[in-house]
Design an enzyme around this catalytic site. Sequence first.
Site, PDB file in Angstrom:
ATOM      1  N   ASN A 138       0.327  -0.987   0.078  1.00 28.64           N
ATOM      2  CA  ASN A 138      -0.128  -0.165  -0.091  1.00 28.64           C
ATOM      3  C   ASN A 138       0.824   1.326   0.203  1.00 28.64           C
ATOM      4  OD1 ASN A 138       0.878  -0.371   2.762  1.00 28.64           O
ATOM      5  ND2 ASN A 138      -0.737   0.090   4.207  1.00 28.64           N
ATOM      6  N   HIS A 140       3.589   1.865   2.033  1.00 26.80           N
ATOM      7  CA  HIS A 140       3.578   2.558   3.394  1.00 26.80           C
ATOM      8  C   HIS A 140       5.579   2.519   3.189  1.00 26.80           C
ATOM      9  CE1 HIS A 140       3.093  -1.966   5.515  1.00 26.80           C
ATOM     10  NE2 HIS A 140       4.503  -1.737   5.553  1.00 26.80           N
ATOM     11  N   GLU A 145       1.885   4.546   7.484  1.00 30.49           N
ATOM     12  CA  GLU A 145       0.891   4.061   6.705  1.00 30.49           C
ATOM     13  C   GLU A 145      -0.308   4.989   6.271  1.00 30.49           C
ATOM     14  OE1 GLU A 145       0.465   1.232   5.803  1.00 30.49           O
ATOM     15  OE2 GLU A 145      -0.134  -0.681   7.949  1.00 30.49           O
TER      16      GLU A 145
HETATM   17  C1  F6R Z   1       9.555  -3.135   8.008  1.00 32.07           C
HETATM   18  C2  F6R Z   1       8.793  -2.218   7.426  1.00 32.07           C
HETATM   19  C3  F6R Z   1       8.063  -2.408   6.355  1.00 32.07           C
HETATM   20  C4  F6R Z   1       8.617  -3.396   5.334  1.00 32.07           C
HETATM   21  C5  F6R Z   1       7.042  -4.014   3.976  1.00 32.07           C
HETATM   22  C6  F6R Z   1       7.911  -4.633   3.838  1.00 32.07           C
HETATM   23  O1  F6R Z   1      10.616  -2.608   8.723  1.00 32.07           O
HETATM   24  O2  F6R Z   1      10.227  -1.107   7.528  1.00 32.07           O
HETATM   25  O3  F6R Z   1       7.515  -1.369   5.788  1.00 32.07           O
HETATM   26  O4  F6R Z   1       9.485  -3.039   4.247  1.00 32.07           O
HETATM   27  O5  F6R Z   1       6.387  -4.123   4.980  1.00 32.07           O
HETATM   28  O6  F6R Z   1       8.215  -6.053   4.123  1.00 32.07           O
HETATM   29  P1  F6R Z   1       7.861  -7.419   2.942  1.00 32.07           P
HETATM   30  O7  F6R Z   1       9.546  -6.873   2.982  1.00 32.07           O
HETATM   31  O8  F6R Z   1       7.931  -8.243   3.550  1.00 32.07           O
HETATM   32  O9  F6R Z   1       7.574  -6.936   1.715  1.00 32.07           O
END
Ligand code: F6R
Length: 247
Positions: A138, A140, A145
Amino acid sequence: MPIKVVVAKDAKEMSKKAAAVIAEVVRKRPHCVLGFATGSTPEGTYAELARMNKEEGLSFARVTTFNLDEYLGLDGDHDQSYRYFMNKNLFEKIDIRLWNTFVPLGVAADPGVGCIAYEQYIKAAGGVDLWLLGIGNNGHIAFNEPGSAPDSRTRIVALDKSTIEANSRFFKSADEVPRYALSAGIGTIKEARKIVLLASGPKKANAVKAAVEGPVTIECPASLLQDHPDTTFIVDAEAASKLSGEK
Ligand code: F6R
């Protein structure tokens, strides 16, 4: 400065390129301050940094690190906590001093006060030289968010339904995913002198396109990086597949 985009052929190449950028910062400034993320995307980068530490003498002995976020209510020894993830995937594999590694405290007498202290620690360390980020489906960044303020600081945040669903793959069920987290803010992240965001796989393609080519909007938190002076996205071909600009 518009966001620079480097397209790697696959996740392996993305990880190697990211590790090379981090290694360059560490070699130039052995006492540098690095910002890290957790999740699936940076795992390969951490493995490559561990390899460089072992085989190429890349030392982290004087490096300080700050992580983006932690689940509220999870202690560092919980196997889904981000402190646990960092210890297992990186810190235990390199020569960093554990006391120079900072992750927001998921369990504390007053986690809100801990967030204020976290900002102070970052300042006291001289700010972050390079912050490595991932991106949510999304848009973030950290747990900022959609709707997060561009000048937000480290604070307690509620997780989006889509993030709870995405992260439920690490838990027995979605019910077990914590509903709240401690997260560095967008303002906190943008104070880093250099930002490198990683994205891999087709699920990230829409978020990458919105962040790089879409309007600057709180609806896509990563788009707020567009006015940061030194941000590079290192993405694999699948995550880049919806970009229309020059690659
Ligand atoms: C976690 C973080 C989150 C992840 C995101 C993608 O420290 O900062 O923003 O980077 O949710 O997560 P993955 O890499 O598991 O797709």
